[in-house]
Write a protein that holds these residues in place. Structure first.
Motif: not given
Length: 206
Positions: A2-3, A16-18, A24-26
């Motif tokens: 989790x960021x 950042x999402x792109x 993986x699972x973020x």
């Protein structure tokens, strides 16, 4: 993982999402200023924080200080448009585990997240080299003479804030901020707040 991304430009969070889409699972959490960022951190306790230095109210340096005061083991990457090695040095000094320039390679951010997320540290090669070989140039930079708190107060002065407003924003006393302002003038060899502001603009702090 989790960021938490603290940045006042929505396009940065989208970017950042792109960049992280294939990692993986973020789960991405977002905040647009230091106050919201601190609240999200308290409630959500993310695994890692990516914090822009130049936030609308107090800076990322101040937010990092607050987070680390609350959670000394917090993993923080500072994110900035400024690739001045003095900024990177101050970021590491204030407890960040990584520093990434927004003008650098997008892969730098991915590598920083991997390294810091695994408990390590990260500086892009170009910035690390600049710090290592800057020598006298880095020492002569006005920013190298100031710690992170002093840079924060300098930035707020350049934004037109009064000493009373700055004291409230950085959660300190008026006397402490006034003393810090005086110490900065001595360190930087200037006599007035106007000269401090001019120096802040020339150094890219403002």
């Amino acid at each position: 993982m989790r960021i938490l991304i603290v940045d006042d430009h929505p396009i940065v969070a989208s970017g950042c999402r792109a960049v992280l889409a294939d990692e993986g699972e973020i789960e991405i959490l977002e905040a647009a200023d230091a106050e919201d960022g601190e609240c999200v951190f308290i409630v959500e306790r993310p695994d890692l924080c990516i914090i822009d230095i130049n936030l609308p109210t107090v800076s990322g340096f101040e937010l990092a200080r607050r987070i680390l005061e609350r959670a000394p083991d917090a993993r923080i990457i500072m994110f900035s448009m400024n690739d001045d090695p003095a900024f990177a040095a101050r970021a590491i000094e204030c407890g960040a585990k990584g520093y990434v320039s927004k003008t650098g390679d997008p892969d730098d951010l991915v590598e920083a997240i991997r390294a810091v997320g695994a408990g390590g540290t990260y500086l892009p090669t170009a910035i690390a080299r600049s710090i290592a070989f800057a020598g006298p140039a880095l020492a002569q930079s006005p920013l190298s003479k100031l710690n992170a708190r002093e840079i924060e107060i300098l930035r707020l002065l350049s934004a037109g804030k009064s000493l009373s407003e700055i004291a409230w924003l950085v959660q300190s006393s008026y006397k402490t901020v006034a003393n810090t302002s005086s110490i900065m003038r001595q360190k930087l060899g200037v006599k007035t707040s106007v000269e401090l502001v001019r120096l802040a603009i020339d150094s890219g702090v403002a």
